[in-house]
Write a protein that holds these residues in place. Structure first.
Motif, PDB file in Angstrom:
ATOM      1  N   THR A   6       0.829  -1.193   0.000  1.00 47.02           N
ATOM      2  CA  THR A   6       0.000   0.000   0.000  1.00 47.02           C
ATOM      3  C   THR A   6       0.868   1.249   0.000  1.00 47.02           C
ATOM      4  O   THR A   6       0.655   2.171  -0.784  1.00 47.02           O
ATOM      5  CB  THR A   6      -0.924   0.015   1.239  1.00 47.02           C
ATOM      6  OG1 THR A   6      -1.702  -1.156   1.240  1.00 47.02           O
ATOM      7  CG2 THR A   6      -1.825   1.226   1.224  1.00 47.02           C
ATOM      8  N   ASN A   9       2.685   1.635  -3.351  1.00 49.29           N
ATOM      9  CA  ASN A   9       1.807   2.099  -4.423  1.00 49.29           C
ATOM     10  C   ASN A   9       1.443   3.566  -4.255  1.00 49.29           C
ATOM     11  O   ASN A   9       1.422   4.325  -5.227  1.00 49.29           O
ATOM     12  CB  ASN A   9       0.545   1.239  -4.482  1.00 49.29           C
ATOM     13  CG  ASN A   9       0.835  -0.181  -4.888  1.00 49.29           C
ATOM     14  OD1 ASN A   9       1.858  -0.472  -5.486  1.00 49.29           O
ATOM     15  ND2 ASN A   9      -0.060  -1.081  -4.544  1.00 49.29           N
ATOM     16  N   HIS A  10       1.160   3.981  -3.025  1.00 51.84           N
ATOM     17  CA  HIS A  10       0.855   5.387  -2.779  1.00 51.84           C
ATOM     18  C   HIS A  10       2.072   6.260  -3.070  1.00 51.84           C
ATOM     19  O   HIS A  10       1.934   7.362  -3.616  1.00 51.84           O
ATOM     20  CB  HIS A  10       0.404   5.601  -1.335  1.00 51.84           C
ATOM     21  CG  HIS A  10      -1.030   5.296  -1.105  1.00 51.84           C
ATOM     22  ND1 HIS A  10      -2.058   6.036  -1.640  1.00 51.84           N
ATOM     23  CD2 HIS A  10      -1.622   4.307  -0.391  1.00 51.84           C
ATOM     24  CE1 HIS A  10      -3.210   5.527  -1.264  1.00 51.84           C
ATOM     25  NE2 HIS A  10      -2.977   4.457  -0.513  1.00 51.84           N
ATOM     26  N   THR A  13       2.392   6.702  -6.759  1.00 51.05           N
ATOM     27  CA  THR A  13       1.385   7.637  -7.238  1.00 51.05           C
ATOM     28  C   THR A  13       1.792   9.074  -6.931  1.00 51.05           C
ATOM     29  O   THR A  13       1.707   9.954  -7.794  1.00 51.05           O
ATOM     30  CB  THR A  13       0.015   7.324  -6.594  1.00 51.05           C
ATOM     31  OG1 THR A  13      -0.325   5.978  -6.895  1.00 51.05           O
ATOM     32  CG2 THR A  13      -1.059   8.246  -7.122  1.00 51.05           C
ATOM     33  N   MET A  14       2.255   9.312  -5.718  1.00 52.85           N
ATOM     34  CA  MET A  14       2.669  10.665  -5.336  1.00 52.85           C
ATOM     35  C   MET A  14       3.901  11.106  -6.132  1.00 52.85           C
ATOM     36  O   MET A  14       3.989  12.254  -6.554  1.00 52.85           O
ATOM     37  CB  MET A  14       2.965  10.728  -3.836  1.00 52.85           C
ATOM     38  CG  MET A  14       1.723  10.647  -2.985  1.00 52.85           C
ATOM     39  SD  MET A  14       0.459  11.876  -3.420  1.00 52.85           S
ATOM     40  CE  MET A  14       1.326  13.380  -3.092  1.00 52.85           C
ATOM     41  N   ARG A  39       2.032   7.749 -12.075  1.00 53.71           N
ATOM     42  CA  ARG A  39       0.782   8.018 -11.363  1.00 53.71           C
ATOM     43  C   ARG A  39      -0.275   6.971 -11.714  1.00 53.71           C
ATOM     44  O   ARG A  39      -0.910   6.384 -10.830  1.00 53.71           O
ATOM     45  CB  ARG A  39       0.275   9.414 -11.718  1.00 53.71           C
ATOM     46  CG  ARG A  39      -0.990   9.807 -10.993  1.00 53.71           C
ATOM     47  CD  ARG A  39      -1.362  11.245 -11.273  1.00 53.71           C
ATOM     48  NE  ARG A  39      -1.406  11.599 -12.672  1.00 53.71           N
ATOM     49  CZ  ARG A  39      -2.456  11.404 -13.470  1.00 53.71           C
ATOM     50  NH1 ARG A  39      -3.546  10.848 -13.004  1.00 53.71           N
ATOM     51  NH2 ARG A  39      -2.414  11.776 -14.743  1.00 53.71           N
ATOM     52  N   GLY A  43      -1.846   3.833  -9.357  1.00 54.32           N
ATOM     53  CA  GLY A  43      -3.286   3.704  -9.138  1.00 54.32           C
ATOM     54  C   GLY A  43      -3.815   2.345  -9.561  1.00 54.32           C
ATOM     55  O   GLY A  43      -4.662   1.758  -8.882  1.00 54.32           O
ATOM     56  N   GLN A  46      -2.888  -0.243  -6.990  1.00 54.00           N
ATOM     57  CA  GLN A  46      -3.770  -0.140  -5.823  1.00 54.00           C
ATOM     58  C   GLN A  46      -5.102  -0.828  -6.099  1.00 54.00           C
ATOM     59  O   GLN A  46      -5.623  -1.546  -5.241  1.00 54.00           O
ATOM     60  CB  GLN A  46      -4.020   1.324  -5.476  1.00 54.00           C
ATOM     61  CG  GLN A  46      -2.842   2.015  -4.840  1.00 54.00           C
ATOM     62  CD  GLN A  46      -3.126   3.488  -4.586  1.00 54.00           C
ATOM     63  OE1 GLN A  46      -4.276   3.904  -4.530  1.00 54.00           O
ATOM     64  NE2 GLN A  46      -2.073   4.267  -4.447  1.00 54.00           N
TER      65      GLN A  46
END
Length: 63
Positions: A6, A9-10, A13-14, A39, A43, A46
């Motif tokens: 998690t 993946n975040h 994305t950031m 990005r 996503g 996720q």
């Protein structure tokens, strides 16, 4: 979902959002494209993990 996945993946994305915005500010299309790819792939990863978790919770996974 594993917490490490998690977070990874975040973070991707950031990173993609930051890279894309940096490319936008500097008018570097290649940098924008790389950021957009990061990005979107973060996503998607996720979403895949959430789907896997949903199947595991419901017990309707492959047997």
């Amino acid at each position: 979902m594993a917490v490490s996945r998690t977070i990874r993946n975040h973070a991707q994305t950031m990173k993609g959002r930051i890279t894309e915005e940096l490319g936008r500010v500097t008018h570097d299309r290649r940098l924008q494209r790389r950021g957009r790819i990061d990005r979107v792939s973060g996503g998607l990863k996720q979403a895949v993990e959430k789907t896997k978790d949903a199947f595991r919770r419901n017990g309707s996974g492959p047997r």
